[in-house]
Scaffold this active site. Structure first.
Site, PDB file in Angstrom:
ATOM      1  N   ASP A   1     -26.096 -20.709  31.849  1.00 34.18           N
ATOM      2  CA  ASP A   1     -26.078 -19.360  31.296  1.00 34.18           C
ATOM      3  C   ASP A   1     -27.353 -18.615  31.673  1.00 34.18           C
ATOM      4  OD1 ASP A   1     -23.734 -18.701  29.907  1.00 34.18           O
ATOM      5  OD2 ASP A   1     -24.305 -19.920  28.181  1.00 34.18           O
TER       6      ASP A   1
ATOM      7  N   GLU B   1     -22.529 -12.782  30.977  1.00 31.63           N
ATOM      8  CA  GLU B   1     -21.617 -12.157  30.024  1.00 31.63           C
ATOM      9  C   GLU B   1     -21.447 -10.668  30.320  1.00 31.63           C
ATOM     10  OE1 GLU B   1     -22.966 -14.965  26.223  1.00 31.63           O
ATOM     11  OE2 GLU B   1     -22.859 -12.791  25.998  1.00 31.63           O
TER      12      GLU B   1
ATOM     13  N   GLU C   1     -13.364 -15.760  25.688  1.00 34.25           N
ATOM     14  CA  GLU C   1     -13.734 -16.260  24.359  1.00 34.25           C
ATOM     15  C   GLU C   1     -13.118 -15.423  23.244  1.00 34.25           C
ATOM     16  OE1 GLU C   1     -17.620 -17.572  21.660  1.00 34.25           O
ATOM     17  OE2 GLU C   1     -17.893 -16.973  23.755  1.00 34.25           O
TER      18      GLU C   1
END
Length: 277
Positions: free
Chosen positions: A96, A128, A195
């Site tokens: 990440d 993200e 998600e």
């Protein structure tokens, strides 16, 4: 696969993940933050190990993923990569990119992605966001760094959204998510995490793009699944969302073992003759 074998196996690559999608073979992904756990995951046959910024929560005890830094992520990643290399070297390792390591500009994002890739032997980074980071994804992938995207509930934006509730239930947000998935694919992302979105939307996204989707709270139609290791092992007793299936209750196992150790030390039964020289 022999679960106890340390034989070197073909390394999972972006191409292999694409082949798995086209062949209908599900992709398994779990988080890891340390050497020992990474060894076990690789030996057990996990396809992708995510060095998640969730380390901020489950490793460091913060309430959100925001506090963790890029250097801390690299520290965890080095340990995980060494763990995989010590076993079969099969699992792909994805890291990440933490909060504010890619949001300022595409050039800053590229610099930080390069730092992550250079300072350990990971395979890819994860970012993200939707349309606002499409140019950044393209900039990073254009120089040869693989990028995994992440749509739906994006924890780095928790203060913007105000809760961890399911995303994209409304038609407009669902349409935006589907559009963002296609844009990220066009920008060069090799896979997408979806998600906490409705299962039917995740199925539509999965069918609409050629790159693999990895679900977490997004139903069974995704090309693969990911969970936080602490959640699925029952180490996070205070956190048990609907989408988590617990495969062990290690909080209780560890508590019982430590309690017995404390009792043995206090009672003078440890160490005994067998543990002494």
């Amino acid at each position: 696969m022999n679960k106890q074998s340390t034989q070197k196996l073909p390394h999972v690559t972006t191409r292999r993940l694409h082949d798995m999608k086209s062949e209908g073979e599900k992709i398994s992904m779990l988080t890891a933050y340390d050497y020992t756990t990474a060894r076990i995951l690789d030996r057990a046959g996990v396809d992708v190990i995510l060095v998640g910024d969730s380390a901020s929560n489950v490793f460091a005890g913060h309430n959100t993923t925001l506090p963790i830094t890029i250097d801390q992520m690299i520290y965890h990643a080095r340990a995980v990569v060494r763990g995989v290399q010590a076993e079969t070297s099969r699992a792909m390792v994805v890291i990440d990119m933490p909060f504010m390591s890619y949001q300022l500009s595409s050039e800053e994002a590229l610099r930080n992605a390069g730092k992550i890739m250079k300072e350990n032997e990971c395979d890819a980074v994860k970012i993200e966001g939707g349309n606002v980071i499409v140019d950044t994804v393209k900039r990073i992938t254009d120089v040869g760094i693989p990028v995994m995207g992440h749509l739906g509930l994006i924890p780095q934006s928790i203060y913007k959204f105000g809760s961890y509730k399911v995303r994209a239930r409304e038609e407009q947000e669902a349409e935006e998510l589907l559009r963002d998935a296609k844009l990220l694919e066009e920008a060069g992302a090799f896979a997408l995490v979806l998600e906490k979105i409705p299962a039917d939307l995740a199925a539509e996204v999965t069918a609409s793009i050629s790159i693999p989707t990895i679900g977490i709270g997004a139903g069974g139609a995704c090309d693969g699944q990911v969970l936080v290791i602490n959640d699925m092992l029952g180490l996070s007793t205070e956190f048990h969302p609907r989408f988590v299936r617990r495969y062990a209750e290690l909080d209780r196992v560890i508590f019982d073992a430590v309690s017995r150790y404390v009792d043995d030390v206090r009672g003078g039964t440890f160490p005994g003759e067998d543990e002494s020289y």
